[in-house]
Design a protein around this motif. Structure first.
Motif, PDB file in Angstrom:
ATOM      1  N   ILE A  94      27.234  36.659  42.718  1.00 42.43           N
ATOM      2  CA  ILE A  94      28.323  37.362  42.048  1.00 42.43           C
ATOM      3  C   ILE A  94      29.657  36.929  42.637  1.00 42.43           C
ATOM      4  CG2 ILE A  94      29.425  39.619  41.694  1.00 42.43           C
ATOM      5  CD1 ILE A  94      26.623  40.864  41.777  1.00 42.43           C
ATOM      6  N   ASN A  95      30.621  36.663  41.760  1.00 41.15           N
ATOM      7  CA  ASN A  95      32.018  36.575  42.172  1.00 41.15           C
ATOM      8  C   ASN A  95      32.712  37.827  41.681  1.00 41.15           C
ATOM      9  OD1 ASN A  95      31.353  33.528  42.494  1.00 41.15           O
ATOM     10  ND2 ASN A  95      33.411  33.795  43.353  1.00 41.15           N
ATOM     11  N   PHE A  96      33.089  38.678  42.625  1.00 42.14           N
ATOM     12  CA  PHE A  96      33.648  39.992  42.332  1.00 42.14           C
ATOM     13  C   PHE A  96      35.173  39.886  42.410  1.00 42.14           C
ATOM     14  CE2 PHE A  96      34.793  44.384  42.946  1.00 42.14           C
ATOM     15  CZ  PHE A  96      33.814  45.109  42.290  1.00 42.14           C
ATOM     16  N   GLY A  97      35.820  39.845  41.246  1.00 45.71           N
ATOM     17  CA  GLY A  97      37.266  39.692  41.187  1.00 45.71           C
ATOM     18  C   GLY A  97      37.973  41.032  41.137  1.00 45.71           C
ATOM     19  N   SER A  98      38.777  41.306  42.155  1.00 47.32           N
ATOM     20  CA  SER A  98      39.450  42.607  42.260  1.00 47.32           C
ATOM     21  C   SER A  98      40.948  42.488  42.073  1.00 47.32           C
ATOM     22  CB  SER A  98      39.193  43.229  43.632  1.00 47.32           C
ATOM     23  OG  SER A  98      37.934  43.830  43.688  1.00 47.32           O
ATOM     24  N   ASP A  99      41.487  43.354  41.228  1.00 45.74           N
ATOM     25  CA  ASP A  99      42.926  43.536  41.195  1.00 45.74           C
ATOM     26  C   ASP A  99      43.302  44.532  42.293  1.00 45.74           C
ATOM     27  OD1 ASP A  99      45.613  43.364  40.388  1.00 45.74           O
ATOM     28  OD2 ASP A  99      45.054  43.218  38.273  1.00 45.74           O
ATOM     29  N   TRP A 100      44.594  44.753  42.477  1.00 45.61           N
ATOM     30  CA  TRP A 100      45.079  45.435  43.681  1.00 45.61           C
ATOM     31  C   TRP A 100      44.690  46.909  43.787  1.00 45.61           C
ATOM     32  CZ3 TRP A 100      49.277  49.119  43.602  1.00 45.61           C
ATOM     33  CH2 TRP A 100      49.835  49.333  42.326  1.00 45.61           C
ATOM     34  N   THR A 101      44.641  47.651  42.677  1.00 38.99           N
ATOM     35  CA  THR A 101      44.357  49.084  42.813  1.00 38.99           C
ATOM     36  C   THR A 101      42.905  49.337  43.196  1.00 38.99           C
ATOM     37  OG1 THR A 101      43.981  49.296  40.419  1.00 38.99           O
ATOM     38  CG2 THR A 101      46.192  49.795  41.242  1.00 38.99           C
ATOM     39  N   PHE A 102      41.977  48.461  42.768  1.00 44.94           N
ATOM     40  CA  PHE A 102      40.594  48.622  43.216  1.00 44.94           C
ATOM     41  C   PHE A 102      40.515  48.416  44.723  1.00 44.94           C
ATOM     42  CE2 PHE A 102      36.249  47.468  44.116  1.00 44.94           C
ATOM     43  CZ  PHE A 102      35.518  48.338  43.317  1.00 44.94           C
ATOM     44  N   SER A 103      41.222  47.423  45.237  1.00 41.50           N
ATOM     45  CA  SER A 103      41.212  47.186  46.684  1.00 41.50           C
ATOM     46  C   SER A 103      41.792  48.368  47.443  1.00 41.50           C
ATOM     47  CB  SER A 103      41.989  45.912  47.018  1.00 41.50           C
ATOM     48  OG  SER A 103      41.288  44.767  46.569  1.00 41.50           O
ATOM     49  N   ARG A 104      42.813  48.987  46.898  1.00 40.60           N
ATOM     50  CA  ARG A 104      43.359  50.176  47.563  1.00 40.60           C
ATOM     51  C   ARG A 104      42.351  51.328  47.534  1.00 40.60           C
ATOM     52  NH1 ARG A 104      49.943  50.501  46.570  1.00 40.60           N
ATOM     53  NH2 ARG A 104      50.364  48.493  47.606  1.00 40.60           N
ATOM     54  N   GLY A 105      41.585  51.410  46.438  1.00 37.93           N
ATOM     55  CA  GLY A 105      40.530  52.412  46.393  1.00 37.93           C
ATOM     56  C   GLY A 105      39.453  52.143  47.428  1.00 37.93           C
ATOM     57  N   VAL A 106      39.120  50.859  47.623  1.00 32.21           N
ATOM     58  CA  VAL A 106      38.158  50.493  48.661  1.00 32.21           C
ATOM     59  C   VAL A 106      38.686  50.918  50.025  1.00 32.21           C
ATOM     60  CG1 VAL A 106      37.090  48.537  49.870  1.00 32.21           C
ATOM     61  CG2 VAL A 106      37.137  48.583  47.365  1.00 32.21           C
ATOM     62  N   ALA A 107      39.935  50.586  50.312  1.00 26.98           N
ATOM     63  CA  ALA A 107      40.516  50.911  51.613  1.00 26.98           C
ATOM     64  C   ALA A 107      40.545  52.416  51.862  1.00 26.98           C
ATOM     65  CB  ALA A 107      41.923  50.331  51.714  1.00 26.98           C
ATOM     66  N   GLU A 141      45.743  42.581  49.583  1.00 24.46           N
ATOM     67  CA  GLU A 141      45.120  43.904  49.466  1.00 24.46           C
ATOM     68  C   GLU A 141      43.621  43.823  49.750  1.00 24.46           C
ATOM     69  OE1 GLU A 141      46.470  46.782  49.153  1.00 24.46           O
ATOM     70  OE2 GLU A 141      48.504  46.384  48.435  1.00 24.46           O
ATOM     71  N   ILE A 142      42.966  42.720  49.343  1.00 26.23           N
ATOM     72  CA  ILE A 142      41.543  42.544  49.641  1.00 26.23           C
ATOM     73  C   ILE A 142      41.340  42.485  51.159  1.00 26.23           C
ATOM     74  CG2 ILE A 142      39.575  40.970  49.452  1.00 26.23           C
ATOM     75  CD1 ILE A 142      40.648  40.178  46.681  1.00 26.23           C
ATOM     76  N   VAL A 143      42.197  41.735  51.841  1.00 24.86           N
ATOM     77  CA  VAL A 143      42.104  41.614  53.301  1.00 24.86           C
ATOM     78  C   VAL A 143      42.309  42.971  53.961  1.00 24.86           C
ATOM     79  CG1 VAL A 143      43.139  40.582  55.354  1.00 24.86           C
ATOM     80  CG2 VAL A 143      42.823  39.198  53.286  1.00 24.86           C
ATOM     81  N   LEU A 144      43.312  43.710  53.510  1.00 23.02           N
ATOM     82  CA  LEU A 144      43.585  45.031  54.080  1.00 23.02           C
ATOM     83  C   LEU A 144      42.426  45.997  53.861  1.00 23.02           C
ATOM     84  CD1 LEU A 144      47.340  45.452  53.049  1.00 23.02           C
ATOM     85  CD2 LEU A 144      46.446  45.054  55.352  1.00 23.02           C
ATOM     86  N   ALA A 145      41.636  45.756  52.801  1.00 25.29           N
ATOM     87  CA  ALA A 145      40.485  46.609  52.501  1.00 25.29           C
ATOM     88  C   ALA A 145      39.214  46.122  53.206  1.00 25.29           C
ATOM     89  CB  ALA A 145      40.259  46.667  50.995  1.00 25.29           C
ATOM     90  N   GLY A 146      39.352  45.115  54.067  1.00 22.64           N
ATOM     91  CA  GLY A 146      38.203  44.662  54.845  1.00 22.64           C
ATOM     92  C   GLY A 146      37.448  43.489  54.266  1.00 22.64           C
ATOM     93  N   GLY A 147      37.935  42.928  53.151  1.00 21.16           N
ATOM     94  CA  GLY A 147      37.245  41.817  52.528  1.00 21.16           C
ATOM     95  C   GLY A 147      37.710  40.468  53.042  1.00 21.16           C
ATOM     96  N   HIS A 148      36.969  39.443  52.675  1.00 26.37           N
ATOM     97  CA  HIS A 148      37.286  38.064  53.050  1.00 26.37           C
ATOM     98  C   HIS A 148      37.403  37.252  51.762  1.00 26.37           C
ATOM     99  CE1 HIS A 148      35.164  39.968  56.424  1.00 26.37           C
ATOM    100  NE2 HIS A 148      35.961  39.251  57.188  1.00 26.37           N
ATOM    101  N   PRO A 149      38.580  37.270  51.149  1.00 26.73           N
ATOM    102  CA  PRO A 149      38.716  36.664  49.819  1.00 26.73           C
ATOM    103  C   PRO A 149      38.500  35.162  49.843  1.00 26.73           C
ATOM    104  CG  PRO A 149      40.865  37.244  50.727  1.00 26.73           C
ATOM    105  CD  PRO A 149      39.836  37.852  51.629  1.00 26.73           C
ATOM    106  N   THR A 150      37.922  34.668  48.756  1.00 25.02           N
ATOM    107  CA  THR A 150      37.753  33.237  48.559  1.00 25.02           C
ATOM    108  C   THR A 150      39.096  32.611  48.199  1.00 25.02           C
ATOM    109  OG1 THR A 150      37.348  33.425  46.190  1.00 25.02           O
ATOM    110  CG2 THR A 150      35.432  33.685  47.655  1.00 25.02           C
ATOM    111  N   VAL A 151      39.073  31.334  47.856  1.00 21.32           N
ATOM    112  CA  VAL A 151      40.285  30.651  47.397  1.00 21.32           C
ATOM    113  C   VAL A 151      40.322  30.594  45.873  1.00 21.32           C
ATOM    114  CG1 VAL A 151      40.559  29.313  49.502  1.00 21.32           C
ATOM    115  CG2 VAL A 151      39.172  28.381  47.637  1.00 21.32           C
ATOM    116  N   VAL A 152      39.574  31.499  45.230  1.00 23.34           N
ATOM    117  CA  VAL A 152      39.522  31.587  43.764  1.00 23.34           C
ATOM    118  C   VAL A 152      40.631  32.497  43.256  1.00 23.34           C
ATOM    119  CG1 VAL A 152      38.161  32.361  41.780  1.00 23.34           C
ATOM    120  CG2 VAL A 152      37.030  31.188  43.698  1.00 23.34           C
TER     121      VAL A 152
END
Length: 344
Positions: A94-107, A141-152
């Protein structure tokens, strides 16, 4: 682990598959593929979340309030973990593409969500339409939520993609792979190429060997076995052949009475296909039908990062001489409904 790379041979092969279709009545479907042991079709599951804020409206119409309603975020995160686990059991990526508000919800509410998916072997990407926040901020925002974003990067508008490439230059190497250059609302006329190239600065649909950004085509983007079989038939020996199936978390609705979820658009009866457990069961059945194609090497699951790595390794042996890219003649929604994918 890097996927096995198929270099092909001149041996003719006839592959006959019998697939058990899980319908109301069991039936066996057999189909044959004749080829010169062509390379596999690289298949990816792509999930996209849209921002829930738009032009001052919170929440945005038809988007769950991920960063403002804990119960909603908890539900969709739980459903997506279950979906990701099911996909992992099939060997799917899976490539899980997140916009910013989902990442804030994760955080705020689900701090282990991204790392949970990454542990299963899936990837987290920056997905945006830039109505409120730009790509590099989405990635942050992905990084702030603990993720390790790809270069996609995904979600680019075709009408502005050439200018967008200049924007990505300012943040290189954070962005190196492009996916899903689209027409707003996914109307007819979108690119449905099922192969990989380096986008030219003069025309993103043309290959430039000196191009900085690798574009991965998604094919027809139809969630259906017939579409995947057609993509298998259309493989080319001198291309990296690709296909993606696509889903949104908002398709996995909660049951009536779920605490904290009062908005009826995120609730479905427990006997409905739109109820999250039944939606996962649909996908489990779908991937079960693909399993035989994987077993004989016609299909190989790969993440977008893995596909780009394979492309770079084989690039000097590939051909890029197509006339024009293929385009859809119907919206993505219509294409999927016509193929039998259950959408409201």
């Amino acid at each position: 682990m890097k996927p096995r790379i198929y270099r092909g041979s001149r041996l003719h092969a006839l592959v006959v598959l019998c697939v058990l279709f899980l319908t109301s009545a069991f039936a066996i479907g057999c189909f044959a593929f004749e080829s010169e042991t062509l390379p596999p079709l690289f298949l990816t599951i792509v999930i996209h979340n849209e921002e829930d804020t738009s032009r001052g409206t919170v929440p945005k119409a038809n988007i769950p309030d991920y960063d403002g309603n804990e119960a909603i975020m908890n539900h969709f995160a739980f459903a997506m973990r279950a979906f990701a686990q099911m996909a992992q059991e099939h060997g799917a990526k899976i490539n899980f593409g997140s916009d910013w508000t989902f990442s804030r919800g994760v955080a705020r509410y689900e701090p282990t969500f991204y790392t949970d998916l990454e542990t299963m072997g899936h990837e987290i990407d920056a997905h945006a339409h830039e109505s409120s926040v730009s790509y590099h901020e989405v990635r942050e925002e992905i990084v702030l939520a603990g993720g390790h974003p790809t270069v996609v990067a995904s979600g680019m508008d075709e009408t502005t993609i050439q200018e967008q490439l200049e924007y990505f230059d300012a943040y290189y190497p954070e962005f190196q792979i492009l996916w899903g250059v689209a027409i707003p609302s996914h109307t007819g006329g979108e690119c449905t190429a099922g192969w990989v190239w380096r986008s030219s600065r003069n025309d993103w649909t043309r290959h430039d060997p000196a191009g900085r950004y690798v574009y991965i085509g998604h094919g027809e983007l139809i969630n259906g076995l017939d579409a995947i079989k057609a993509a298998i038939d259309n493989r080319q020996a001198d291309r990296i052949n690709t296909y993606a199936v696509f889903v949104s978390p908002r398709e996995f609705k909660a049951s009536p009475g779920t605490a904290g979820i009062d908005d009826e658009q995120w609730i479905a009866p427990t006997n409905s296909i739109h109820y999250w457990k039944h939606r996962i069961r649909w996908w489990d059945d779908f991937l079960t039908k693909i399993d035989p194609l994987v077993e004989v090497g016609l299909v190989q699951y790969a993440s977008l990062t893995q596909i780009a790595e394979i492309f770079i390794e084989q690039e000097d042996r590939l051909s890029f001489d197509w006339a024009e890219i293929p385009r859809s003649d119907a919206t993505m929604r219509v294409r999927n409904i016509q193929a039998g994918y259950p959408l409201e």
